[in-house]
Design a protein around this motif. Sequence first.
Motif, mmCIF file in Angstrom:
data_model
loop_
_atom_site.group_PDB
_atom_site.id
_atom_site.type_symbol
_atom_site.label_atom_id
_atom_site.label_comp_id
_atom_site.label_asym_id
_atom_site.label_seq_id
_atom_site.Cartn_x
_atom_site.Cartn_y
_atom_site.Cartn_z
ATOM 1 N N ALA A 58 1.128 -1.186 0.014
ATOM 2 C CA ALA A 58 -0.179 -0.014 0.033
ATOM 3 C C ALA A 58 0.888 1.281 0.056
ATOM 4 N N LEU A 59 2.215 1.246 0.467
ATOM 5 C CA LEU A 59 2.943 2.258 0.504
ATOM 6 C C LEU A 59 3.223 2.948 -0.930
ATOM 7 N N ASP A 60 2.985 4.410 -0.967
ATOM 8 C CA ASP A 60 2.990 5.140 -2.140
ATOM 9 C C ASP A 60 4.173 6.046 -1.932
ATOM 10 N N CYS A 61 5.268 5.749 -2.381
ATOM 11 C CA CYS A 61 6.502 6.776 -2.114
ATOM 12 C C CYS A 61 6.598 7.923 -3.088
ATOM 13 N N THR A 62 5.431 7.989 -4.152
ATOM 14 C CA THR A 62 5.465 9.153 -4.971
ATOM 15 C C THR A 62 4.591 10.192 -4.262
ATOM 16 N N ASP A 63 4.038 9.659 -3.129
ATOM 17 C CA ASP A 63 3.139 10.939 -2.268
ATOM 18 C C ASP A 63 4.012 11.650 -1.303
ATOM 19 N N PRO A 64 4.131 13.115 -1.660
ATOM 20 C CA PRO A 64 4.842 13.672 -0.841
ATOM 21 C C PRO A 64 4.705 13.543 0.666
ATOM 22 N N ASN A 65 3.363 13.087 1.046
ATOM 23 C CA ASN A 65 3.251 13.160 2.442
ATOM 24 C C ASN A 65 3.926 11.982 3.167
ATOM 25 N N ASN A 66 4.365 10.939 2.381
ATOM 26 C CA ASN A 66 4.907 9.610 2.767
ATOM 27 C C ASN A 66 6.387 9.894 2.854
ATOM 28 N N LEU A 67 6.912 11.165 2.379
ATOM 29 C CA LEU A 67 8.338 11.386 2.352
ATOM 30 C C LEU A 67 8.855 12.420 3.532
ATOM 31 N N THR A 68 7.921 12.542 4.581
ATOM 32 C CA THR A 68 8.350 13.530 5.663
ATOM 33 C C THR A 68 9.073 12.871 6.809
ATOM 34 N N GLY A 69 8.967 11.594 6.728
ATOM 35 C CA GLY A 69 9.794 11.070 7.788
ATOM 36 C C GLY A 69 9.217 11.053 9.166
ATOM 37 N N GLY A 70 10.153 10.834 10.146
ATOM 38 C CA GLY A 70 9.949 11.218 11.508
ATOM 39 C C GLY A 70 9.370 10.159 12.406
ATOM 40 N N GLN A 71 9.377 8.922 11.733
ATOM 41 C CA GLN A 71 9.069 7.825 12.423
ATOM 42 C C GLN A 71 9.712 6.440 11.964
ATOM 43 N N SER A 72 10.801 6.233 12.981
ATOM 44 C CA SER A 72 11.603 5.210 12.454
ATOM 45 C C SER A 72 11.354 3.840 12.757
ATOM 46 N N GLY A 73 10.159 3.515 13.757
ATOM 47 C CA GLY A 73 9.713 2.319 13.960
ATOM 48 C C GLY A 73 10.505 1.516 14.965
ATOM 49 N N PRO A 74 9.803 0.673 15.716
ATOM 50 C CA PRO A 74 10.681 -0.237 16.780
ATOM 51 C C PRO A 74 11.791 -0.961 16.094
ATOM 52 N N ALA A 75 12.953 -0.909 17.174
ATOM 53 C CA ALA A 75 14.202 -1.254 17.013
ATOM 54 C C ALA A 75 14.188 -2.799 16.392
ATOM 55 N N ASP A 76 13.332 -3.562 16.788
ATOM 56 C CA ASP A 76 13.715 -4.882 16.698
ATOM 57 C C ASP A 76 12.507 -5.634 15.675
ATOM 58 N N GLU A 77 12.172 -4.866 15.120
ATOM 59 C CA GLU A 77 10.792 -5.242 14.100
ATOM 60 C C GLU A 77 11.204 -4.610 12.549
ATOM 61 N N ALA A 78 10.604 -5.260 11.430
ATOM 62 C CA ALA A 78 10.831 -4.548 10.192
ATOM 63 C C ALA A 78 10.202 -3.230 9.991
ATOM 64 N N LEU A 79 10.842 -2.513 9.033
ATOM 65 C CA LEU A 79 10.577 -1.131 8.784
ATOM 66 C C LEU A 79 10.244 -1.086 7.336
ATOM 67 N N VAL A 80 8.977 -0.340 6.988
ATOM 68 C CA VAL A 80 8.635 -0.158 5.701
ATOM 69 C C VAL A 80 8.744 1.535 5.340
ATOM 70 N N THR A 81 9.574 1.587 4.439
ATOM 71 C CA THR A 81 9.929 3.072 4.313
ATOM 72 C C THR A 81 10.320 3.466 2.754
ATOM 73 N N CYS A 82 10.608 4.802 2.593
ATOM 74 C CA CYS A 82 11.001 5.147 1.143
ATOM 75 C C CYS A 82 12.329 5.684 1.158
ATOM 76 N N ASP A 83 12.954 6.044 0.273
ATOM 77 C CA ASP A 83 13.966 6.938 0.074
ATOM 78 C C ASP A 83 13.687 8.393 -0.057
ATOM 79 N N PRO A 84 14.478 9.600 0.403
ATOM 80 C CA PRO A 84 14.017 10.987 0.507
ATOM 81 C C PRO A 84 13.335 11.418 -0.790
ATOM 82 N N ASP A 85 13.790 10.734 -1.969
ATOM 83 C CA ASP A 85 13.333 11.377 -3.226
ATOM 84 C C ASP A 85 12.067 10.707 -3.744
ATOM 85 N N GLY A 86 11.477 9.526 -3.083
ATOM 86 C CA GLY A 86 10.403 8.886 -3.573
ATOM 87 C C GLY A 86 10.673 8.116 -4.652
ATOM 88 N N THR A 87 11.881 7.341 -4.789
ATOM 89 C CA THR A 87 12.025 6.595 -6.092
ATOM 90 C C THR A 87 12.261 5.037 -5.833
#
Length: 674
Positions: free
Chosen positions: A231-260
């Motif tokens: 469901a993650l859409d990295c072309t959406d600028p709202n998903n490129l603000t960061g701020g949440q790293s997630g729990p240290a011992d779990e998987a993280l779903v994220t984007c690169d800063p440029d949304g590519t």
Amino acid sequence: MAPPTRRRHPARTLITLAVLVAAVFAAIFAGTKWSDATWSPKLALDLEGGTQLILAPVAEDASSVSSETINQAIQVIRQRVDSSGVAEAEITSQGGSNIVVALPGRPSEETLDLVRTSAQMEFRPVLTYAAPQPTTADGATEAPTDGATDAATADPSAAPEATPAPTDAATGDASADGVVSGTVPGTAATDDPTEPTAEATEPATDGAAGPTSPSDAAYYITPEVEAAFAALDCTDPNNLTGGQSGPADEALVTCDPDGTVKYILGPIEVEGARIANASSGLQVTSTGAVTNRWAVNLEFDSEGTTQFRDVTERLQGLQSPQNQFAIVLDGLVISAPSLDPGVIISDGKAEISGTFTRDSATALANQLKFGALPLSFDVQSEEQISATLGSEQLEKGLLAGLLGLLLVVVFSLVLYRALGLVTVASLGIAAVLTYGVITLLSWTQGYRLSLPGVAGLIVAIGITADSFIVYFERIRDELREGRTLVAAVDRGWERARRTILASDAVNFLAAVVLYFLAVGSVRGFAFTLGLTTLIDLVVVFLFTHPVMLLLARTKFFGQGHRLSGLDPKRLGATGGTRYVGRGRFVTEPKPGATGAASLDAPTSTLVAAVPGAGGTIAERRAAARAAEAQAAAGEQPAEEGAVATDDAVTDTSPPDDPGASGTGDDVRTEGKDA
């Protein structure tokens, strides 16, 4: 015989100074035409106002918010702001917990992001990645399609690799925007980044069994993670603000800063706090040769060295993309380099190489070096603030500087008469050069002039005038000893130069120490003090001294006009002996002394030489011989010999008097017939 003199070209020195000043203002002019430069320097927070942000710490355990962690966070934020080129920022704590960041003027959005970005940095293993667009449930863990591969993983050989420094890094690179993709040269030919790895597509194992390693995709990619990834859409600028790293011992779903590219990452293996240093530079091979490729050098502390060694050892046995580790800042992947095949980094020193430019390598190095914060922060407020002092205080400071400059000018003209004009001109050149350099630094380095900086400029007026006074007094001392102005300028410069260099060296050293030990606005005072000290040396060496060489050749100054400020009689040289060239000295009697000359007119006695009156070695020897000859004849050199009136020098010695010549040297008389 006159002593040899060095060839001097004061005009060339003045031309050099003119070219230097012209180059400074030409650069500013070019900046106003093709960049954002202005003809006036930027002002600091106390004179212009700016933007204020209040950051509140976010921590699960309130006891972790201590004064030490707040101070550490302030230091990191200050380093971030300074690295962006913003000067005179005020960063303080409020109530022992909040952090207040005040940035002067209108800071760029990138600078504000550096302050807002407050999450910790961390290193996580890459489990899989895909194109940035959302996908269906059936293709949740699939890698990008061929078209996406062209956009996100343009060149398989362009993946940056972490290699032990200073060994030669393999080919591989991050694109200029930091997107990582492709395989590493030397890996199996069957590795295809467009195909999901077995670990990435294998269903999750029983949670009770636990993961085999942080790269165990079968364990960490749960159905919930798969759904979030799809469901993650990295072309959406709202998903490129960061701020949440997630729990240290779990998987993280994220984007690169440029949304590519979007990623699924494993748990944290190395914290960003373990980074001891990071820098950028040209890549160096194992043989010591410097290439033209930019790289980022990374160094861990002792604990981080052990952790990173274990990571590189484990990743060597995995296939792409799981042989990559992601560098995560504020919940976004800023870089995801892969490892050089067969290399285990055991000394904690790695080199990230690739198609970096100078700017992109510097940016990544700054993120690595200054990215880690001991706490996460929320932006509690962000508002524009007005100047605390404003233009009125700036006008008062400039008025004080002009008043001080006027007093120095009046003092110089009263004390040195026409010679004081040289002081005025030198101060004018110093002011123009200082203004140009500060304006240039304001454009190129982000420097901002604060009220303490203005105070430093005012203090510099006295420092600059002091150098001129030292030089002029040395010249006048030489004139009192009987030298001509040309000789006095040369000898006075040799003696004054050492004093000026020593004095300015002390001032500059004090400014450097103050700059590095102080914080906040005090550094503005230290900066302008050090800058004006250097400009003082430039003006004295390239303007004041060459001008004095030229003035010494003029009739007005060279002959000691009473308004020149260099009249030997007004300086107290009457009654002394001064050298007039060709082995000859003129001894002027004190007022009221009796002698062969009339007391109704100024007189002087021309003798062959006078011991101890200065000059070359040959001249002093000639003076000694003359004194011995006159002593043998029982004569007084002050009363007999050649007497000079205002219009002529007439020989009054008897024809056969040996005191007329004194030595075998040719002593000539000048003037009209008696």
